[in-house]
Design an enzyme around this catalytic site. Structure first.
Site, mmCIF file in Angstrom:
data_model
loop_
_atom_site.group_PDB
_atom_site.id
_atom_site.type_symbol
_atom_site.label_atom_id
_atom_site.label_comp_id
_atom_site.label_asym_id
_atom_site.label_seq_id
_atom_site.Cartn_x
_atom_site.Cartn_y
_atom_site.Cartn_z
ATOM 1 N N ARG A 203 0.847 -1.202 0.000
ATOM 2 C CA ARG A 203 0.000 0.000 0.000
ATOM 3 C C ARG A 203 0.877 1.246 0.000
ATOM 4 O O ARG A 203 0.609 2.228 -0.692
ATOM 5 C CB ARG A 203 -0.954 0.006 1.211
ATOM 6 C CG ARG A 203 -1.664 1.346 1.394
ATOM 7 C CD ARG A 203 -2.892 1.306 2.323
ATOM 8 N NE ARG A 203 -2.793 0.363 3.407
ATOM 9 C CZ ARG A 203 -2.071 0.507 4.506
ATOM 10 N NH1 ARG A 203 -1.340 1.602 4.686
ATOM 11 N NH2 ARG A 203 -2.042 -0.427 5.442
ATOM 12 N N TYR B 60 -16.632 18.341 -13.589
ATOM 13 C CA TYR B 60 -17.086 16.958 -13.699
ATOM 14 C C TYR B 60 -18.088 16.675 -12.561
ATOM 15 O O TYR B 60 -17.858 17.060 -11.416
ATOM 16 C CB TYR B 60 -15.858 16.055 -13.595
ATOM 17 C CG TYR B 60 -16.161 14.589 -13.571
ATOM 18 C CD1 TYR B 60 -16.626 13.948 -14.716
ATOM 19 C CD2 TYR B 60 -15.989 13.839 -12.410
ATOM 20 C CE1 TYR B 60 -16.904 12.595 -14.693
ATOM 21 C CE2 TYR B 60 -16.265 12.483 -12.383
ATOM 22 C CZ TYR B 60 -16.734 11.870 -13.523
ATOM 23 O OH TYR B 60 -17.011 10.538 -13.501
ATOM 24 N N ASP C 131 -7.721 20.263 -12.998
ATOM 25 C CA ASP C 131 -8.074 18.926 -13.477
ATOM 26 C C ASP C 131 -7.780 18.929 -14.970
ATOM 27 O O ASP C 131 -8.465 19.577 -15.760
ATOM 28 C CB ASP C 131 -9.556 18.648 -13.183
ATOM 29 C CG ASP C 131 -9.973 17.233 -13.591
ATOM 30 O OD1 ASP C 131 -9.350 16.670 -14.514
ATOM 31 O OD2 ASP C 131 -10.941 16.721 -13.004
ATOM 32 N N LYS D 43 -9.152 8.206 -18.539
ATOM 33 C CA LYS D 43 -9.538 8.812 -19.806
ATOM 34 C C LYS D 43 -8.355 8.803 -20.782
ATOM 35 O O LYS D 43 -7.913 7.747 -21.167
ATOM 36 C CB LYS D 43 -10.093 10.222 -19.543
ATOM 37 C CG LYS D 43 -11.105 10.283 -18.365
ATOM 38 C CD LYS D 43 -12.377 9.529 -18.608
ATOM 39 C CE LYS D 43 -13.232 9.368 -17.350
ATOM 40 N NZ LYS D 43 -13.485 10.544 -16.566
HETATM 41 C C1 LIG Z 1 -13.797 10.861 -15.192
HETATM 42 C C2 LIG Z 1 -13.349 12.160 -14.620
HETATM 43 C C3 LIG Z 1 -13.000 12.278 -13.274
HETATM 44 C C4 LIG Z 1 -13.130 11.129 -12.295
HETATM 45 O O1 LIG Z 1 -12.235 10.114 -12.567
HETATM 46 P P1 LIG Z 1 -12.508 8.544 -12.262
HETATM 47 O O2 LIG Z 1 -11.272 7.914 -12.786
HETATM 48 O O3 LIG Z 1 -13.755 8.150 -13.000
HETATM 49 O O4 LIG Z 1 -12.666 8.424 -10.785
HETATM 50 C C5 LIG Z 1 -12.532 13.505 -12.825
HETATM 51 N N1 LIG Z 1 -12.441 14.568 -13.655
HETATM 52 C C6 LIG Z 1 -12.784 14.488 -14.947
HETATM 53 C C7 LIG Z 1 -12.661 15.700 -15.811
HETATM 54 C C8 LIG Z 1 -13.252 13.290 -15.473
HETATM 55 O O5 LIG Z 1 -13.618 13.237 -16.770
#
Ligand SMILES: *Cc1c(COP(=O)(O)O)cnc(C)c1O
Length: 386
Positions: free
Chosen positions: A54, A106, A178, A203
């Site tokens: 971990r 998001y 982000d 993504k």
């Molecule tokens: C999908 C997404 C998240 C969250 O990520 P996960 O991997 O699904 O937990 C955060 N910010 C953006 C812009 C996203 O598209």
């Protein structure tokens, strides 16, 4: 946009950073260290610096160094999901602190801040960050963090990272970006004045719709130390196998992003010519209200776009049902093209009134343009609109 500070260009870093040949066999690929614990030489003496899975894992370390290099950051931390990465940042705040966040973040980000951390005493204000005067009014004495997401989802607004970062500095606040929609290939927020970058690795970085992951990259050693502590203490760490798959993905990030961008441009050219499309939301259009900011802070305009189909809900629905190559699915950033209906799918949790204010109406569809052949993609859109 600035080149990486250590001189090596993006694709070279993507393929090599964090991954020297692995002992003991000089393997070119970093192995999957599928182990939960490590043998100690004497109580408390860790032979190669690892004690428990971990806390740290060599496959994860390789990915953390790789992702840090791509964002031009000193430190990288990986998590089991984008939401876990964002939680670590929020856990580093204290009860009573205030966060300013952009109005079309998001949905899961807003849910985390509004439904989880608010109960623990961390308050927030949402604001349209394209309106700098409005942003200025949201700061108070408790504001510790400004949370930017750009380009935004699904309206593809582009927020000026440098300007907002300067405002935040004047208020002694840190800035998070982000960077999921852009990927580190298209935009490196730390070079524009941000303090920390977060990603949903799920993504574009993962890029193949087969891993859920998250990451944080930053330069501040004190904050990084706190975040490493939280990564271990809270424990939302990624599995070694997922780190391996993600390392495999980053090697092709640049070539994938170039193709995503080229294909999106071709899709937009087609949609512009269609009489069935009322409006296109894509920062690469000269008519996009934030086009100049996008040009200045991004290398290219990305693979995401939204469009309003004439005829409202029924027209949008039948368009989405008729698509054959674009899959009707949530998520984005994979090699395959996806289409979705934000009001019913990804943004259903946003109250109807707020959705309307943002422009997420029943005619709006969002496309994640993949890296298939652009002619096939355009033909698919044409038959679905026709
Ligand atoms: C999908 C997404 C998240 C969250 O990520 P996960 O991997 O699904 O937990 C955060 N910010 C953006 C812009 C996203 O598209």
């Amino acid at each position: 946009m600035k080149e990486q500070s250590n001189g090596l260009k993006f694709s070279t870093l993507a393929i090599h950073a964090g991954q020297p040949p692995a002992k003991p066999y000089n393997a070119v690929m970093t192995p999957v260290y599928q182990t939960s614990t490590y043998v100690q030489a004497s109580p408390g003496t860790f032979v190669e610096g690892y004690d428990y899975g971990r806390t740290a894992n060599p496959t994860r370390t390789a990915l953390e160094e790789n992702l840090a290099a791509l964002e031009g950051a000193k430190f990288g931390l990986c998590f089991a999901s984008g939401c876990a990465a964002m939680s670590a940042v929020l856990h580093s705040l204290n009860a009573g602190d205030h966060v300013v966040l952009c109005d079309d973040v998001y949905g899961g980000t807003f849910r985390l801040i509004d439904k989880v951390f608010l109960r623990m005493g961390i308050t927030h204000t949402t604001v349209d960050m394209c309106d700098l005067a409005a942003v200025e009014k949201t700061f108070n004495k408790q504001t510790k963090l400004v949370w930017i997401e750009t380009p935004t989802n699904p309206m593809l607004k582009v927020i000026d990272i440098g300007r907002i970062a300067a405002m935040a500095r004047a208020h002694n606040c840190r800035v998070l970006v982000d960077n999921t929609f852009a990927s580190p290939y298209l935009q490196t927020p730390l070079t524009l004045g941000a303090d920390i970058v977060c990603h949903s690795v799920t993504k574009y970085i993962g890029g193949h719709s087969d891993v859920i992951g998250g990451a944080l990259m930053l330069n501040d050693s004190e904050w990084a130390e706190r975040l490493y502590f939280l990564q271990n203490a809270v424990g939302a760490v990624p599995a070694p196998w997922d780190c391996f798959l993600t390392l495999r993905s980053t090697k092709t990030l640049q070539v994938r992003m170039e193709r995503h961008c080229d294909n999106a441009r071709k899709v937009v050219d087609f949609l512009k010519s269609s009489s069935k499309v009322e409006k296109i939301y894509y920062p690469g259009l000269a008519s996009h209200p934030n086009h100049d900011i996008a040009r200045a802070q991004m290398r290219d305009f990305g693979g995401m776009l939204s469009a309003r189909i004439k005829g409202g809900l029924s027209a949008a629905k039948s368009f989405l049902e008729r698509l054959k190559i674009f899959s009707l699915a949530e998520s984005l950033g994979g090699v395959e093209s996806l289409a979705e209906h934000p009001a019913i799918m990804t943004h259903a949790s946003i109250p109807a009134e707020a959705r309307k204010k943002l422009g997420i109406d029943d005619g709006l569809i969002r496309l994640s343009v993949g890296i298939e052949d652009a002619e096939d993609l355009v033909a698919d859109l044409a038959q679905a609109l026709g």
